[in-house]
Design an enzyme around this catalytic site. Structure first.
Site, PDB file in Angstrom:
ATOM      1  N   ASP A  12     -13.121  32.588  -7.890  1.00 36.11           N
ATOM      2  CA  ASP A  12     -13.071  32.340  -9.319  1.00 36.11           C
ATOM      3  C   ASP A  12     -14.448  32.504  -9.943  1.00 36.11           C
ATOM      4  O   ASP A  12     -15.390  31.783  -9.595  1.00 36.11           O
ATOM      5  CB  ASP A  12     -12.547  30.914  -9.533  1.00 36.11           C
ATOM      6  CG  ASP A  12     -12.197  30.663 -10.982  1.00 36.11           C
ATOM      7  OD1 ASP A  12     -11.597  31.556 -11.596  1.00 36.11           O
ATOM      8  OD2 ASP A  12     -12.539  29.587 -11.488  1.00 36.11           O
ATOM      9  N   THR A  67     -12.659  35.443 -16.194  1.00 40.86           N
ATOM     10  CA  THR A  67     -14.073  35.088 -16.260  1.00 40.86           C
ATOM     11  C   THR A  67     -14.939  36.128 -15.560  1.00 40.86           C
ATOM     12  O   THR A  67     -16.016  36.464 -16.046  1.00 40.86           O
ATOM     13  CB  THR A  67     -14.331  33.696 -15.636  1.00 40.86           C
ATOM     14  OG1 THR A  67     -13.877  33.681 -14.293  1.00 40.86           O
ATOM     15  CG2 THR A  67     -13.618  32.613 -16.407  1.00 40.86           C
ATOM     16  N   THR A  68     -14.457  36.644 -14.437  1.00 40.55           N
ATOM     17  CA  THR A  68     -15.241  37.648 -13.727  1.00 40.55           C
ATOM     18  C   THR A  68     -15.371  38.908 -14.578  1.00 40.55           C
ATOM     19  O   THR A  68     -16.460  39.486 -14.710  1.00 40.55           O
ATOM     20  CB  THR A  68     -14.573  37.992 -12.384  1.00 40.55           C
ATOM     21  OG1 THR A  68     -14.280  36.783 -11.701  1.00 40.55           O
ATOM     22  CG2 THR A  68     -15.467  38.858 -11.540  1.00 40.55           C
ATOM     23  N   ASP A  92      -5.612  28.905 -13.396  1.00 40.89           N
ATOM     24  CA  ASP A  92      -5.723  30.169 -14.126  1.00 40.89           C
ATOM     25  C   ASP A  92      -4.332  30.649 -14.533  1.00 40.89           C
ATOM     26  O   ASP A  92      -4.089  31.018 -15.682  1.00 40.89           O
ATOM     27  CB  ASP A  92      -6.380  31.259 -13.252  1.00 40.89           C
ATOM     28  CG  ASP A  92      -7.896  31.114 -13.205  1.00 40.89           C
ATOM     29  OD1 ASP A  92      -8.396  30.053 -13.623  1.00 40.89           O
ATOM     30  OD2 ASP A  92      -8.570  32.049 -12.728  1.00 40.89           O
TER      31      ASP A  92
HETATM   32  N1  LIG Z   1      -2.072  44.853  -8.170  1.00 31.71           N
HETATM   33  C1  LIG Z   1      -3.142  45.100  -8.881  1.00 31.71           C
HETATM   34  N2  LIG Z   1      -3.673  46.319  -8.934  1.00 31.71           N
HETATM   35  C2  LIG Z   1      -4.770  46.568  -9.655  1.00 31.71           C
HETATM   36  N3  LIG Z   1      -5.439  45.675 -10.363  1.00 31.71           N
HETATM   37  C3  LIG Z   1      -4.956  44.430 -10.369  1.00 31.71           C
HETATM   38  C4  LIG Z   1      -3.792  44.061  -9.631  1.00 31.71           C
HETATM   39  N4  LIG Z   1      -3.589  42.745  -9.826  1.00 31.71           N
HETATM   40  C5  LIG Z   1      -4.579  42.331 -10.646  1.00 31.71           C
HETATM   41  N5  LIG Z   1      -5.396  43.321 -10.985  1.00 31.71           N
HETATM   42  C6  LIG Z   1      -6.580  43.316 -11.863  1.00 31.71           C
HETATM   43  O1  LIG Z   1      -7.551  42.422 -11.371  1.00 31.71           O
HETATM   44  C7  LIG Z   1      -8.369  41.984 -12.457  1.00 31.71           C
HETATM   45  C8  LIG Z   1      -8.535  40.496 -12.401  1.00 31.71           C
HETATM   46  O2  LIG Z   1      -9.263  40.153 -11.257  1.00 31.71           O
HETATM   47  P1  LIG Z   1      -9.778  38.681 -10.993  1.00 31.71           P
HETATM   48  O3  LIG Z   1      -8.675  37.726 -11.210  1.00 31.71           O
HETATM   49  O4  LIG Z   1     -10.456  38.713  -9.691  1.00 31.71           O
HETATM   50  O5  LIG Z   1     -10.875  38.496 -12.079  1.00 31.71           O
HETATM   51  P2  LIG Z   1     -10.836  37.818 -13.494  1.00 31.71           P
HETATM   52  O6  LIG Z   1      -9.447  37.486 -13.887  1.00 31.71           O
HETATM   53  O7  LIG Z   1     -11.606  38.677 -14.409  1.00 31.71           O
HETATM   54  O8  LIG Z   1     -11.708  36.509 -13.271  1.00 31.71           O
HETATM   55  P3  LIG Z   1     -11.291  35.108 -12.635  1.00 31.71           P
HETATM   56  O9  LIG Z   1      -9.888  35.208 -12.184  1.00 31.71           O
HETATM   57  O10 LIG Z   1     -12.273  34.923 -11.541  1.00 31.71           O
HETATM   58  O11 LIG Z   1     -11.458  34.145 -13.749  1.00 31.71           O
HETATM   59  C9  LIG Z   1      -7.666  42.396 -13.720  1.00 31.71           C
HETATM   60  O12 LIG Z   1      -8.337  43.483 -14.285  1.00 31.71           O
HETATM   61  C10 LIG Z   1      -6.282  42.801 -13.239  1.00 31.71           C
HETATM   62  O13 LIG Z   1      -5.706  43.806 -14.037  1.00 31.71           O
HETATM   63 MG   LIG Z   2      -8.140  36.330 -12.651  1.00 29.31          MG
END
Ligand SMILES: Nc1ncnc2c1ncn2[C@@H]1O[C@H](COP(=O)(O)OP(=O)(O)OP(=O)(O)O)[C@@H](O)[C@H]1O
Ligand SMILES: [Mg+2]
Length: 553
Positions: free
Chosen positions: A66, A99-100, A392
């Site tokens: 996260d 957030t990332t 989340d």
């Molecule tokens: N099956 C998938 N294929 C491609 N991308 C995906 C898939 N599932 C999720 N994502 C992408 O992953 C990203 C989110 O990644 P992640 O949850 O690690 O980071 P975040 O939501 O930005 O931050 P955090 O969850 O740490 O608050 C989004 O851009 C989402 O579209």
């Molecule tokens: Mg996320």
């Protein structure tokens, strides 16, 4: 300002310890600090992103994916880096997820801004361009987003799953996603205009170690993870009148230190009798109120326990404050803080059942207003990361249910936005045009990093994605599981639009904040060259920022 020549003598107005960095140096300093923060979380982005293990100075370990948690746990003592952490925190507060992404995009914006600065473009032009681009991007997001039917359970579950992929929640994501959707439904009401309003206050997240994640459960009502105070008490009560008490059932102590001297045994007996009577009165009062169950936030005296047990009342002491507050919603009771003035009206009504295996009580209300999502996992670390992932996803589902606008994930939205922003840039005159283009490039960081983290070629992926979007496929994204560029919306990678809007806005604002600075005046030493080793932190600093982030706590 600080030093002015006066009759040939410099006039010093700042203390000797203070430091000052100006112009290009200030920009370089700030940009590299901000970028270092962004670098630190990049590798966790997306389903194939890796986790980080953070060890604090006490040796306690956090393992997480996260973004905001990583940044908060890192012991960062660089002022600019702290501004970037605020981006993550705002994103967490406003959207719960993304957030990332927000932090990584901020870093990329600054990297591209650095190139523009090198071409002698004035910061104010870049700031203006970034601002225009982010406003435009918000409009485009609204245009790209699909309005969904908020009763479409299947799709809403997909948003929960997308948010959880790559987190500790991954293995049981179907089960958890269903629980999350059900939980949010239970606390959703329609307002006068027929809009869904989700009140997550009525949703209680509890964790328990020692069982499998798949055994996580959604319970109507609340739970109290305590034992009855006395062995002879009932452990269950159906159709019970429930008293929530924030007062000790103990002998009242005087505020001042008192000494009682007794001269004969009679006096002592009288004194003890009086104490006994006080307790008896309190218990009688509870009996008169008609309570079958007492959840007490404070202590219960041994003798009072005995009286309560004799009256057949189930009593629990030292219940958590938050549990009592939640129970007051569940059984519609007041939390009583003065037993004497309590009335029968203050009591709630519901069923109390006992789970002997887990040693906790379930409390259900008549028309239960409030649900508990009980997360289970084998160990503390598993449960902690589970909780973050579920948190989340809860926010994501809540937003989707109330807002109804969703986007295709896997970088699809970012590539589409980039393409539209490049078109928009053509209509922008002056140097701001270059900044708008730089903004577009920065958004494409998301698919690039998603590909990178999945071990795919990021350039190839981006080329394929751009081609698909040029052909008009707005929802073409990278599905990291298949490695293909395809319609990610149809593939079930779906995200709420609100989180994306928030990420774009806060990234732009944070980048602009950093770019506007041309002078850093610090009361102390800015270089923070001491690094992590000296502070006894983890080996190997974060690098790239003069040791400012050395040592993660
Ligand atoms: N099956 C998938 N294929 C491609 N991308 C995906 C898939 N599932 C999720 N994502 C992408 O992953 C990203 C989110 O990644 P992640 O949850 O690690 O980071 P975040 O939501 O930005 O931050 P955090 O969850 O740490 O608050 C989004 O851009 C989402 O579209
Ligand atoms: Mg996320």
């Amino acid at each position: 300002m600080s030093q002015r020549m006066q009759q040939g003598q410099p006039m010093i107005v700042m203390s000797e310890d203070s430091q000052r960095v100006k112009d290009k140096d200030a920009q370089d300093y700030n940009i590299s600090a901000a970028r270092a923060v962004a670098e630190a979380v990049r590798s966790t982005l997306g389903p194939k992103g890796m986790d980080k293990m953070l060890v604090d100075s006490m040796g306690s370990v956090t393992i997480t994916n996260d973004g905001v948690t990583i940044l908060q746990e890192m012991d960062i003592d660089n002022p600019t880096a702290e501004m970037i952490i605020e981006v993550a925190e705002t994103q967490e507060d406003e959207a719960g997820d993304g957030t990332t992404t927000a932090v990584a995009v901020t870093g990329e914006l600054l990297k591209n801004a650095e190139d523009l600065l090198e071409q002698d473009i004035h910061p104010t032009a870049i700031i203006k361009g970034f601002h225009m681009a982010s406003e435009q991007a918000r409009e485009e997001i609204d245009d790209i987003a699909s309005e969904i039917d908020t009763d479409d359970e299947e799709l809403i579950r997909k948003t929960a799953e997308t948010s959880m992929t790559g987190k500790g929640t991954e293995v049981n994501k179907e089960h958890l996603a269903q629980l999350i959707v059900d939980a949010v439904r239970q606390v959703t009401v329609e307002d006068a205009e027929g809009n869904n309003v989700v009140d997550l206050e009525f949703l209680n997240l509890e964790t328990q170690t020692g069982r499998a994640v798949g055994e996580s459960d959604l319970l109507e009502g609340g739970i109290v993870d305590k034992d009855p105070v006395h062995d002879n008490m009932p452990t269950e009560a159906e159709d019970a009148d429930i008293l929530l008490l924030n007062e000790a059932i103990e002998v009242e102590e005087t505020d001042v230190d008192t000494e009682v001297s007794v001269t004969d045994p009679d006096q002592l007996q009288k004194f003890l009798d009086r104490e006994e009577k006080q307790l008896r009165d309190k218990v009688d009062h509870i009996v008169d109120l008609g309570a079958d169950v007492v959840f007490c936030q404070k202590g219960i005296d041994d003798l009072a326990q005995h009286y309560l047990a004799k009256e057949g009342i189930l009593a629990v002491r030292r219940a958590k404050k938050s549990d009592l507050e939640f129970l007051s919603e569940v059984v519609d009771a007041a939390v009583v803080s003065d037993l004497e003035s309590a009335t029968a009206e203050d009591l709630g009504f519901g069923d109390v059942t006992r789970d002997d295996e887990d040693e906790l009580f379930y409390v259900e209300g008549e028309d239960a207003h409030g649900v508990t999502l009980l997360l289970r996992g084998s160990t503390e670390h598993v449960v902690d990361e589970l909780e973050r992932g579920v948190n989340d996803a809860l926010d994501v589902v809540a937003q989707t249910v109330s807002d109804g606008r969703v986007l295709a994930g896997g970088g699809a939205t970012e590539v589409e936005l980039a393409s539209r922003l490049r078109d928009y840039a053509d209509s922008v005159s002056g140097r701001e045009q270059l900044a708008v283009e730089a903004f577009a490039d920065s958004l494409e960081l998301v698919p690039r990093v998603l590909a990178e983290n999945a071990g795919l070629d990021s350039i190839d992926t981006l080329v394929d994605l751009r081609a698909a979007h040029d052909d008009g496929d707005v929802q073409a994204g990278l599905n990291v599981f298949s490695g293909d560029v395809e319609n990610t919306f149809d593939a079930g990678v779906v995200e709420p639009a609100h989180a994306k809007e928030q990420a774009v806005t806060s990234a732009a604002e944070a980048a602009n904040l950093v770019l506007k600075i041309d002078d850093i005046i610090s009361a102390g030493d800015l270089s923070t060259d001491k690094g992590g080793d000296e502070e006894g932190g983890a080996p190997g600093g974060m690098g790239g920022m003069g040791g400012g982030m050395g040592g993660m706590m």
